[in-house]
Design a protein around this motif. Structure first.
Motif, short mmCIF file in Angstrom:
data_model
loop_
_atom_site.label_atom_id
_atom_site.label_comp_id
_atom_site.label_asym_id
_atom_site.label_seq_id
_atom_site.Cartn_x
_atom_site.Cartn_y
_atom_site.Cartn_z
N GLY A 148 15.54 44.17 32.70
CA GLY A 148 16.12 44.32 31.36
C GLY A 148 15.12 45.09 30.55
N GLY A 149 15.57 46.05 29.84
CA GLY A 149 14.63 46.84 29.08
C GLY A 149 13.83 47.72 30.01
N GLY A 150 12.60 47.41 30.19
CA GLY A 150 11.75 48.32 30.93
C GLY A 150 11.22 49.36 29.98
N GLY A 151 11.28 49.06 28.72
CA GLY A 151 10.75 49.93 27.68
C GLY A 151 9.24 49.77 27.61
N PRO A 152 8.74 49.33 26.48
CA PRO A 152 7.30 49.31 26.28
C PRO A 152 6.61 48.27 27.17
N ASP A 153 5.33 48.48 27.43
CA ASP A 153 4.57 47.49 28.19
C ASP A 153 4.04 46.42 27.23
N GLY A 154 3.21 45.53 27.75
CA GLY A 154 2.73 44.41 26.95
C GLY A 154 1.96 44.82 25.71
N GLY B 103 2.72 47.38 23.81
CA GLY B 103 3.57 48.15 22.90
C GLY B 103 3.59 49.63 23.23
N ASN B 104 2.91 50.03 24.32
CA ASN B 104 2.98 51.43 24.71
C ASN B 104 4.18 51.62 25.62
N ASN B 105 4.82 52.77 25.48
CA ASN B 105 5.95 53.03 26.33
C ASN B 105 5.46 53.42 27.72
N TRP C 134 9.10 57.62 29.74
CA TRP C 134 10.15 57.04 28.92
C TRP C 134 10.94 58.10 28.18
N ARG D 243 13.56 59.46 30.36
CA ARG D 243 14.65 58.52 30.52
C ARG D 243 15.57 58.49 29.30
N THR D 244 14.96 58.40 28.11
CA THR D 244 15.80 58.34 26.92
C THR D 244 16.55 59.67 26.73
#
Lengths: 548, 220
Positions: B26-32, B34-36, B40, B43-44
């Motif tokens: 789910g997501g797979g956006g930013p890491d822990g 807050g960096n993408n 990314w 992908r976007t």
């Protein structure tokens, strides 16, 4: 809370949210002043001062500004931009530059709209729905129907482009930029409602744009998409043939009905979120809330015909649209019962944002019930052109959505400006506005029962309206009272921007991670509403791990 | 970690129970922090192009539904739009440009930059030829006395082809930008997303164009 620097050409989602916020604030002030002028003129007309055409152009500007630049922009453009990335655990929207573009294009559209009312001949007269043939045949149809109406359509077409850019941004942010662990069914209900709203915007503004292009071609190029043949206007035969005004109504309302949900869905998500936060309870039936949002959106796409019951549709399609319209009552009831279930017997924190949310539920029920009345074609045939309809849509689309906006302003003010708004003033503003709103719009239903037509410029010259004149005067007084009460909100807003109490981290003890602060801690371990737990803290934020 | 009992308790709190953080889904956006994560933006961008296609489908769909209704209103004055033969040559040109652009895109992945430049150039040229050909076709129609005001069939023909041409010109902007970058040897890895996204949308415009062509060849 951290300071976000003020920059004009910003690509920061907070900066853009502020820009949208102030644009819709300017728009709501313009729209409200117009409505006060109109109310005053309706019941206390000054002879010769205001022509019916001028009244209609005010009505058009009021409707356009309120629907497009307040109810569409504030819930999604302002608060969606402000909160969505934070709640998902992202730093920014998916396309920050595109985001800035969509604001500036929106502003351009607003300026063109204002220009259309300052154009030679005056503002357009055909209302926010701009039905042809009135809106197509040009200056022959009235003073504002020349350049003014053309500019109006241009403004709306530009607005569509801006909204489409915004919708793409919202959708991609939700699909691609959720933090690890933030599954779709762990998103706060606010995110769900912004997401569904963006999908609705995408589907509906993509239809209004081509409709606007076609009608501009009718006006400027001389095609006949919407103008029927043999039309006589002002003793002249119009040189068009074979078009259909109904075609415009279909295209317009295919956009127009979802637009109602574009205005109200973010408010619904917000109310679910805030009621849970301030009742210190989880949302009962989270999944039911998600799917009812989706169901409302899907049904909202297939009921546009109920705006056209009196336009001469096939009775079979009238029946289909009528039944589908009634069906929307089901997911709406799921939501309402859920909200009541959230607060039932709970120990509420009755601060200003919570009060606005409770007010939202009340107004939503009142306005929604008259929707069930109007959804029946037989009743709509009588009510369609009366103040009953005015009361209905002002309550459900206007006041309910505005209560959502007030709640959001109070609740997310720390994210917007780093400070808190004054809660006592907020409460006073809520109670007085709540009373004022009902005092304005409840009697309007009765005026509708009595057959009081809408879009009339002056009630005093008709004998048959003599019986409702006192009622209408009362409504005018209520409108001025409610208008005056809004000064409290404005004072609170501007005073709090500079002098409000500095907000602390997570001031509302919320579970969602827009309050987690920097660095964005973006690994999600929990559902969105873990509230009312036992122990020293009764809530867990979504990014809190299990070990404590 | 929470105990099994508390997991059960929390299930009712509005979401599925906590998942194993080792398997983030789910997501797979930013890491822990807050960096993408890497890639990314690619992908976007690609998702964004797909969403943009949905917008265009809705837009052309509205024109089409308006057309169906307008024609059904009584076909007495619907008329007929004669199709200039040139339109078929334009179609060939558009399809060829798609083939060139896509071959170029694939060959770039193998690192063959010189071949890429030639192929992408050929694709850009064919695309420009399409636009130029459309202008000539409109001119030919006008020469035969077919204007937007002549009849509804012609009106919709102009609307659809103008809308399509506007899409083509809009997509040509990134295609020409890629061309310029390639000629200046500035086609950095980050910019390859533009290559892919532009090519994807260009193929989509092929499909739209063939739809319009078939519509006018057999129906309108």
């Amino acid at each position: 809370m951290e300071e976000v620097p003020v920059k004009i050409f910003t690509t920061s989602h907070v900066g853009i949210a502020r820009q949208y916020f102030f644009l819709s604030l300017a728009a709501v002030l313009l729209g409200s002043v117009l409505s006060l002028y109109m109310r005053f003129h309706l019941t206390y007309p000054q002879k010769g001062e205001i022509t019916p055409e001028l009244y209609l152009s005010w009505l058009t500007l009021h409707g356009t500004v309120m629907v497009f630049f307040v109810l569409t922009l504030a819930p999604s453009g302002a608060f969606g931009n402000l909160v969505l990335p934070g709640q998902l655990g992202a730093k920014e929207m998916a396309f920050p530059v595109l985001n800035a573009w969509s604001f500036w294009v929106t502003l351009l559209s607003f300026l063109v709209l204002v220009a259309s009312f300052l154009a030679t001949g005056g503002g357009p007269l055909s209302g926010w729905t701009a039905y042809p043939p009135l809106s197509v045949v040009g200056a022959i149809a009235g003073p504002g129907e020349g350049l003014g109406q053309t500019l109006w359509f241009v403004s709306i077409a530009i607005f569509c482009v801006a909204q489409l850019l915004g919708a793409i941004n919202f959708i991609v942010t939700v699909t691609d930029l959720r933090a690890p662990g933030m599954t779709l069914l762990r998103m706060p209900l606010t995110c769900w409602s912004w997401f569904v709203t963006a999908v609705l915007s995408l589907l509906s503004f993509a239809v209004l744009l081509p409709a606007g292009i076609l009608i501009l071609m009718d006006r400027l190029v001389g095609t006949s998409f919407f103008v029927p043949g043999g039309l006589l206007v002002g003793d002249m035969v119009i040189q068009h043939e074979g078009g259909s005004p109904l075609l415009w109504q279909h295209l317009f309302w295919f956009f127009g009905h979802p637009e109602v949900y574009i205005a109200i869905l973010p408010g619904m998500g917000l109310v679910s979120h805030l009621l849970a936060t301030f009742a210190r309870r989880p949302v009962p039936g989270y999944r039911a809330m998600v799917w009812s949002t989706v169901a409302i959106a899907v049904l909202g796409m297939v009921v546009w015909g109920h705006h056209m019951f009196t336009s001469g549709l096939n009775p079979y399609s009238v029946m289909a649209f009528s039944v589908l319209t009634m069906v929307i009552g089901v997911p709406s009831t799921v939501k309402t019962l859920n909200w009541i279930g959230t607060v039932w017997g709970a120990k509420l924190r009755l601060n200003a944002p919570m009060l606005y949310c409770l007010g939202f539920v009340s107004i939503f029920v009142t306005g929604g019930l008259s929707g069930l009345v109007l959804g029946q074609a037989q009743l709509d045939t009588y009510f369609h052109d009366t103040y009953f309809v005015v009361a209905h849509f002002h309550l459900i689309m206007g006041v309910a959505a505005l209560f959502g906006i007030f709640a959001a302003t109070h609740y997310w003010f720390p994210l917007l400006f780093g400070r808190m708004m004054n809660d006592t003033l907020g409460k006073w503003h809520f109670y007085l506005t709540f009373v004022g709103a009902y005092a304005m719009f409840l009697p309007m239903h009765f005026a509708g029962f009595a057959g009081n037509p809408r879009r009339y410029a002056d009630f005093t010259t008709f004998t048959f309206l003599g019986q409702v004149l006192t009622l209408q005067k009362g409504i005018t007084h209520a409108a001025f009272f409610t208008g005056a009460v809004q000064l409290l909100f404005l004072y609170n807003l501007f005073h709090s921007i500079s002098r409000g109490v500095k907000a602390k981290q997570n001031p509302w003890e919320s579970t969602s991670i827009e309050w987690a602060g920097e660095p964005a801690v973006a690994e999600i371990f929990r559902g969105p509403y873990e509230l009312g737990l036992y122990g020293e803290r009764d809530y867990r934020m979504q990014n809190e791990g299990g070990e404590e | 970690m929470p105990t099994a009992a508390s997991d059960e308790l929390l299930t009712g709190s509005g979401g599925p129970p906590p998942i194993d953080p080792e398997l983030p889904f789910g997501g797979g956006g930013p890491d822990g922090e807050g960096n993408n994560p890497p890639g990314w933006q690619r992908r976007t961008s690609l998702t964004g192009i797909v969403v943009l296609m949905c917008v265009s489908v809705m837009t052309f769909g509205s024109f089409l539904s308006a057309m169906v209704i307008r024609r059904g209103l009584g076909a007495t004055n619907w008329g007929h739009t004669p199709m200039p033969v040139l339109l078929y040559w334009n179609t060939v040109s558009l399809l060829l440009s798609s083939v060139f652009l896509d071959t170029a895109r694939r060959i770039l992945r193998k690192g063959k930059r010189q071949e890429f430049t030639w192929l992408w150039g050929a694709g850009t040229f064919c695309g420009m030829a399409f636009v130029a050909g459309q202008f000539v076709a409109w001119y030919q129609l006008a020469h035969q006395g077919v204007y937007a005001t002549t009849n509804p069939s012609a009106a919709f023909f102009y609307v659809l082809t103008w809308a399509h041409a506007a899409h083509v010109v809009g997509t040509a902007i990134p295609i020409v930008m890629v061309m310029v970058w390639a000629l200046q040897f500035r086609l950095t890895p980050k910019r390859r997303t533009t290559v892919d996204a532009a090519a994807m949308f260009w193929h989509f415009l092929d499909v739209m164009w063939i739809g319009i062509l078939l519509l006018y060849r057999y129906w309108a």
